[in-house]
Motif scaffolding. Structure first.
Motif, PDB file in Angstrom:
ATOM      1  N   THR A 474      33.537  26.158  53.259  1.00 39.20           N
ATOM      2  CA  THR A 474      34.572  25.941  52.255  1.00 39.20           C
ATOM      3  C   THR A 474      34.075  26.457  50.915  1.00 39.20           C
ATOM      4  O   THR A 474      32.965  26.114  50.496  1.00 39.20           O
ATOM      5  N   PRO A 475      34.854  27.285  50.205  1.00 39.70           N
ATOM      6  CA  PRO A 475      34.382  27.837  48.927  1.00 39.70           C
ATOM      7  C   PRO A 475      34.053  26.754  47.908  1.00 39.70           C
ATOM      8  O   PRO A 475      34.781  25.766  47.777  1.00 39.70           O
ATOM      9  N   LEU A 476      32.928  26.960  47.194  1.00 44.07           N
ATOM     10  CA  LEU A 476      32.501  26.038  46.135  1.00 44.07           C
ATOM     11  C   LEU A 476      32.740  26.610  44.745  1.00 44.07           C
ATOM     12  O   LEU A 476      33.263  25.944  43.863  1.00 44.07           O
ATOM     13  N   ALA A 477      32.309  27.854  44.540  1.00 42.24           N
ATOM     14  CA  ALA A 477      32.381  28.467  43.218  1.00 42.24           C
ATOM     15  C   ALA A 477      32.127  29.957  43.366  1.00 42.24           C
ATOM     16  O   ALA A 477      31.682  30.440  44.416  1.00 42.24           O
ATOM     17  N   ALA A 478      32.408  30.692  42.295  1.00 40.33           N
ATOM     18  CA  ALA A 478      32.229  32.145  42.324  1.00 40.33           C
ATOM     19  C   ALA A 478      31.707  32.637  40.985  1.00 40.33           C
ATOM     20  O   ALA A 478      31.892  31.995  39.944  1.00 40.33           O
ATOM     21  N   VAL A 479      31.043  33.789  41.025  1.00 37.83           N
ATOM     22  CA  VAL A 479      30.712  34.556  39.824  1.00 37.83           C
ATOM     23  C   VAL A 479      31.249  35.962  40.032  1.00 37.83           C
ATOM     24  O   VAL A 479      31.361  36.441  41.162  1.00 37.83           O
ATOM     25  N   ASP A 480      31.591  36.623  38.935  1.00 38.64           N
ATOM     26  CA  ASP A 480      32.180  37.954  39.073  1.00 38.64           C
ATOM     27  C   ASP A 480      31.443  38.979  38.230  1.00 38.64           C
ATOM     28  O   ASP A 480      30.805  38.654  37.234  1.00 38.64           O
ATOM     29  N   CYS A 481      31.536  40.218  38.656  1.00 31.03           N
ATOM     30  CA  CYS A 481      31.032  41.348  37.882  1.00 31.03           C
ATOM     31  C   CYS A 481      32.215  42.300  37.715  1.00 31.03           C
ATOM     32  O   CYS A 481      32.635  42.962  38.666  1.00 31.03           O
ATOM     33  N   LEU A 482      32.780  42.323  36.516  1.00 32.73           N
ATOM     34  CA  LEU A 482      34.001  43.070  36.244  1.00 32.73           C
ATOM     35  C   LEU A 482      33.632  44.439  35.691  1.00 32.73           C
ATOM     36  O   LEU A 482      33.139  44.553  34.571  1.00 32.73           O
ATOM     37  N   ASN A 483      33.870  45.474  36.480  1.00 30.70           N
ATOM     38  CA  ASN A 483      33.484  46.829  36.115  1.00 30.70           C
ATOM     39  C   ASN A 483      34.726  47.661  35.796  1.00 30.70           C
ATOM     40  O   ASN A 483      35.695  47.669  36.566  1.00 30.70           O
ATOM     41  N   GLY A 484      34.678  48.366  34.678  1.00 26.71           N
ATOM     42  CA  GLY A 484      35.805  49.217  34.304  1.00 26.71           C
ATOM     43  C   GLY A 484      35.337  50.444  33.556  1.00 26.71           C
ATOM     44  O   GLY A 484      34.150  50.613  33.260  1.00 26.71           O
ATOM     45  N   SER A 525      32.631  58.928  32.855  1.00 24.66           N
ATOM     46  CA  SER A 525      31.754  60.094  32.763  1.00 24.66           C
ATOM     47  C   SER A 525      32.613  61.343  32.684  1.00 24.66           C
ATOM     48  O   SER A 525      33.850  61.267  32.623  1.00 24.66           O
ATOM     49  N   VAL A 526      31.959  62.490  32.712  1.00 24.89           N
ATOM     50  CA  VAL A 526      32.720  63.740  32.698  1.00 24.89           C
ATOM     51  C   VAL A 526      33.614  63.847  33.925  1.00 24.89           C
ATOM     52  O   VAL A 526      34.593  64.593  33.933  1.00 24.89           O
ATOM     53  N   ALA A 527      33.298  63.078  34.982  1.00 21.75           N
ATOM     54  CA  ALA A 527      34.129  63.078  36.193  1.00 21.75           C
ATOM     55  C   ALA A 527      35.325  62.146  36.053  1.00 21.75           C
ATOM     56  O   ALA A 527      36.203  62.142  36.924  1.00 21.75           O
ATOM     57  N   GLY A 528      35.406  61.357  34.964  1.00 26.04           N
ATOM     58  CA  GLY A 528      36.519  60.447  34.761  1.00 26.04           C
ATOM     59  C   GLY A 528      36.108  58.999  34.929  1.00 26.04           C
ATOM     60  O   GLY A 528      34.949  58.685  35.213  1.00 26.04           O
ATOM     61  N   PRO A 529      37.059  58.062  34.769  1.00 25.24           N
ATOM     62  CA  PRO A 529      36.745  56.630  34.877  1.00 25.24           C
ATOM     63  C   PRO A 529      36.603  56.200  36.329  1.00 25.24           C
ATOM     64  O   PRO A 529      37.187  56.796  37.232  1.00 25.24           O
ATOM     65  N   ILE A 530      35.823  55.153  36.535  1.00 19.81           N
ATOM     66  CA  ILE A 530      35.728  54.542  37.860  1.00 19.81           C
ATOM     67  C   ILE A 530      37.035  53.800  38.167  1.00 19.81           C
ATOM     68  O   ILE A 530      37.808  53.493  37.262  1.00 19.81           O
ATOM     69  N   PRO A 531      37.302  53.471  39.431  1.00 21.19           N
ATOM     70  CA  PRO A 531      38.389  52.537  39.709  1.00 21.19           C
ATOM     71  C   PRO A 531      38.026  51.174  39.127  1.00 21.19           C
ATOM     72  O   PRO A 531      36.852  50.810  39.086  1.00 21.19           O
ATOM     73  N   PRO A 532      38.988  50.408  38.646  1.00 26.86           N
ATOM     74  CA  PRO A 532      38.646  49.056  38.184  1.00 26.86           C
ATOM     75  C   PRO A 532      38.086  48.262  39.361  1.00 26.86           C
ATOM     76  O   PRO A 532      38.702  48.182  40.425  1.00 26.86           O
ATOM     77  N   THR A 533      36.894  47.701  39.182  1.00 21.43           N
ATOM     78  CA  THR A 533      36.144  47.149  40.317  1.00 21.43           C
ATOM     79  C   THR A 533      35.715  45.712  40.041  1.00 21.43           C
ATOM     80  O   THR A 533      34.736  45.469  39.338  1.00 21.43           O
ATOM     81  N   PRO A 534      36.418  44.725  40.603  1.00 10.92           N
ATOM     82  CA  PRO A 534      36.082  43.322  40.358  1.00 10.92           C
ATOM     83  C   PRO A 534      35.195  42.744  41.461  1.00 10.92           C
ATOM     84  O   PRO A 534      35.664  42.030  42.353  1.00 10.92           O
ATOM     85  N   THR A 535      33.896  43.031  41.410  1.00 13.88           N
ATOM     86  CA  THR A 535      32.985  42.438  42.390  1.00 13.88           C
ATOM     87  C   THR A 535      32.987  40.923  42.242  1.00 13.88           C
ATOM     88  O   THR A 535      32.820  40.396  41.141  1.00 13.88           O
ATOM     89  N   LEU A 536      33.190  40.244  43.350  1.00 16.28           N
ATOM     90  CA  LEU A 536      33.189  38.789  43.345  1.00 16.28           C
ATOM     91  C   LEU A 536      32.137  38.301  44.328  1.00 16.28           C
ATOM     92  O   LEU A 536      32.081  38.773  45.467  1.00 16.28           O
ATOM     93  N   ALA A 537      31.284  37.403  43.885  1.00 18.85           N
ATOM     94  CA  ALA A 537      30.326  36.730  44.766  1.00 18.85           C
ATOM     95  C   ALA A 537      30.747  35.279  44.880  1.00 18.85           C
ATOM     96  O   ALA A 537      30.791  34.557  43.874  1.00 18.85           O
TER      97      ALA A 537
END
Length: 709
Positions: A474-484, A525-537
């Motif tokens: 059962t989930p207890l808690a989460a931390v996120d790494c929000l990349n944009g 970067s010169v290649a453009g922006p990354i996809p918005p990436t919401p890593t969740l642990a």
């Protein structure tokens, strides 16, 4: 490095004078996007971080969560710490050291709370796997993580690896760490009392990593791999291991009043934030810092991001005991100053080089008010699908293929807690102190959030929670790494804002408090922006340490639990075959679905459970087949086989009626077919049929190993 004019005006007005060069550099780094979250902090109030299980929420080096006690052997309450960090720009410039020091930093965040690190999970994102540069980055990052994690004796038990064209110029390395502590040993990063000493423990300070915080707050330039190399730290895992053990002894002996690891902005960042949290100040003599290189100046000593260093607040009467432990572990040691009731002051060889209010330095950065553009929605343009070629393309795609090549390089069993190893839906750790199994799932699917940032982020949260439920947790808690990407671009900031809202909304629906995290912007970067990436642990808990496997037993009935969707948006099928589609509709009662799945996973009649995600049902079934267990399965059409609605799972059971009862009124349960004992997957999809044996499936799924070995 240079302080922007608008910030310089604010600093000058606050100080009543022009800042010194060292002060200007400190403000430039501590007020950078990387440290101050100037573009993202206004959005983060969307997250709910409260709950009875939350002991320490956002704002410290790591969050602290209370575990349920299932007849453990500890008299004190058992806590786990959770933290996650990004080391994206450094891992592009120097993949080995960038990734290795990312591991070191998140482990020291764990130490800061008085905890012992027990598990790591890394979520990695790279460009097209077919590109030589992608493979170079992948190999360097994996080697850096494995060398560092293995050397310090912390198991890497989970994570994810994703490939997407838009990471070509800016890969992401997000690393999470779980630690173990109890209520009596808990430490925070809040300074306690004026007159206490500030002690620097660990490696000597050099010139590596200078300006790392400001470097992480800018787009990567075309020549970043050569020009920005000095901003990347160099790690020493053997010193980190000594620091882990020394920290354990310091905490055991009650010698630490507060602690902060030295990461972004180095000594200046750690010491000013520590005293600011306590509403205090500091007097620091920079020449007392033990140094690795000769003739370092004040600015270099303050901002260097040399690794394996900790800053401790220590009572004067405990200084000798701390020094003795430092000597025992052969670690560098300096009494650099003391906590005061005044300003944050640094002197160098008798000259005052910094004299500023600590809270203004640590928390005074103004927030950005940025324009946004609403993300567009995809149209429906589905390809015609040939069953055999589509199955082979999707099951053999790098995103859905086996990640064995990655995780076999990690020591995932050191510490003797790993009950479920990498390659499963979620890792499972035995926390015997509480008699509790702790499950961990970490990752994101950039194809989902690229297609539909808001709903894709909601799907990421549901997917991670479903991974835990598949192991009965059962989930207890989460931390996120929000990349944009660059938030100054309205389209990019609009997509980033959407993933924040989507992640926050689904975590709230699932009753998962988000207790901490990290934001990494300017991944452009010169290649453009990354996809918005919401890593969740996400961390979950269950009684005991047993869980159903993903591999089929070969003797039960196969059921699909959960509601699918007639949509292929964000799917691996579209990535391989072309076309576009709307994103799947997610369940409105996601929390009930997750709870029902966890109950089914813990039923004695359940033989195997595997969630449905990347690649859809096709990949889920392929991953469950072994040489001793196959399946006969029928579905209506190709959409049912390849769509990727999360919140679903395949359950092999000896009691189908019990599964149907568990999901009654919650979600549909569909009979897929029967497990067999012949190691062959037989699919009937509408009018088409396909049979693939375990050996052929393994060959398809081994693309990373076959290309990289």
């Amino acid at each position: 490095m240079s302080l922007p004019d608008s910030d310089r005006e604010l600093v000058t007005a606050e100080l009543g004078r022009d800042p010194t060069p060292t002060e200007a550099a400190l403000f430039e780094n501590l007020w950078s996007e990387h440290c101050a979250y100037r573009s993202s902090r206004p959005l983060l109030s969307a997250f709910s971080s409260e709950g009875d299980q939350v002991v320490v929420g956002p704002g410290d080096d790591a969050a602290v969560v209370r575990l349920p006690d299932n007849d453990g052997d500890s008299d004190a309450e058992t806590y786990v710490t959770m933290g996650i960090e990004s080391h994206n720009h450094p891992s592009y410039v120097d993949p080995y050291d960038g990734a290795a020091t990312g591991v070191g930093g998140i482990v020291r965040d764990t130490l800061s709370m008085g905890a012992y690190p027990i598990a790591l999970a890394d979520s990695l994102y790279f460009g097209d796997f077919d590109r030589e540069h992608t493979r170079y980055l992948l190999e360097g990052v994996v080697e850096g993580i494995s060398d560092y994690g293995n050397a310090i004796g912390v198991p890497t038990v989970g994570g994810s690896v994703e490939f997407h064209d838009d990471y070509e110029g800016n890969p992401l390395v997000n690393v999470a760490c779980v630690g173990l502590v109890d209520e009596e040993r808990l430490v925070t990063a809040e300074a306690q009392e004026a007159g206490n000493k500030l002690v620097l423990l660990g490696n000597a300070t050099g010139r590596d990593g200078l300006g790392g915080a400001s470097f992480a707050s800018e787009d990567l330039a075309e020549d970043a791999e050569t020009e920005d190399r000095p901003a990347v730290q160099v790690g020493d895992p053997y010193s980190e291991k000594l620091l882990i053990e020394a920290n354990e002894e310091l905490v055991d002996d009650g010698l630490v009043q507060a602690a902060r690891d030295l990461g972004a902005a180095g000594l200046g960042g750690a010491s000013s934030e520590l005293v600011a949290k306590g509403g205090l100040g500091a007097d620091i003599e920079l020449e007392r810092v033990h140094q690795r290189e000769p003739n370092m100046n004040a600015l270099e000593i303050v901002l260097a991001e040399s690794q394996e260093r900790m800053c401790y607040e220590v009572r004067p009467e405990d200084v000798e005991a701390v020094e003795a432990i430092a000597a025992k572990y052969d670690l560098g040691y300096s009494i650099i100053g003391e906590v005061t009731a005044g300003n944050y002051v640094c002197t160098f060889e008798g000259e005052t080089v910094v004299d500023v209010p600590a809270e203004f330095l640590a928390d005074g950065a103004p927030m950005n008010d940025l324009a946004t553009v609403e993300p567009s929605q995809p149209s429906r343009d589905r390809p015609d699908v040939d069953l055999q070629s589509a199955f082979e393309a999707v099951v053999g795609a790098p995103n859905t293929a086996s990640k064995r090549w990655v995780y076999r390089q990690y020591d995932h069993e050191v510490g003797a807690r790993t009950a479920r190893k990498p390659g499963d839906d979620a890792a499972l750790l035995a926390v015997r102190e509480a008699g509790t199994g702790v499950a961990l799932s970490s990752g994101a699917v950039p194809a989902w959030t690229d297609c539909a940032p808001y709903d894709g982020a909601r799907a990421v949260a549901l997917e991670n929670a479903t991974n835990l439920a598949a192991k009965g947790a059962t989930p207890l808690a989460a931390v996120d790494c929000l990349n944009g990407g660059n938030p100054e671009k309205p389209e990019v900031y609009g997509r980033f804002s959407a993933i924040v809202d989507g992640l926050a909304d689904m975590c709230r629906e699932l009753s998962i408090p988000v207790v901490g995290g990290n934001v990494s912007l300017y991944n452009d970067s010169v290649a453009g922006p990354i996809p918005p990436t919401p890593t969740l642990a996400v961390l979950g808990a269950k009684a005991g340490y047993d869980a159903p496997p993903t591999a089929l037993d070969g003797s039960g009935t196969l059921l699909l639990v959960g509601r699918g969707s007639d949509a292929l948006g964000g799917s691996e099928l579209l990535a391989q075959e072309g076309g576009s589609d709307t994103f799947p509709t997610l369940p409105e009662n996601a929390g009930d679905v997750v709870a029902a799945l966890a109950a089914v996973a813990n039923d004695d009649a359940t033989l195997a459970v595997h969630d449905v995600s990347n690649g859809g049902l096709a990949v889920t079934l392929a991953e469950m087949i072994t040489s001793a267990a196959g399946a006969d399965v029928a579905v209506d059409d190709a959409v049912a086989l390849f769509e990727e609605t999360p919140g679903r799972a395949v359950v092999e059971t000896a009691d189908p009626a019990a599964v149907e009862a568990a999901f009654d009124g919650i979600a549909p349960v569909t009979t897929l077919g029967e497990a067999t004992d012949d190691g062959t997957l037989r699919l009937s999809v509408g009018d088409e049929n396909l049979a693939v044996d375990a050996e052929a499936i393994a060959s398809l799924r081994d693309v990373l190993a076959s290309e990289l070995d």
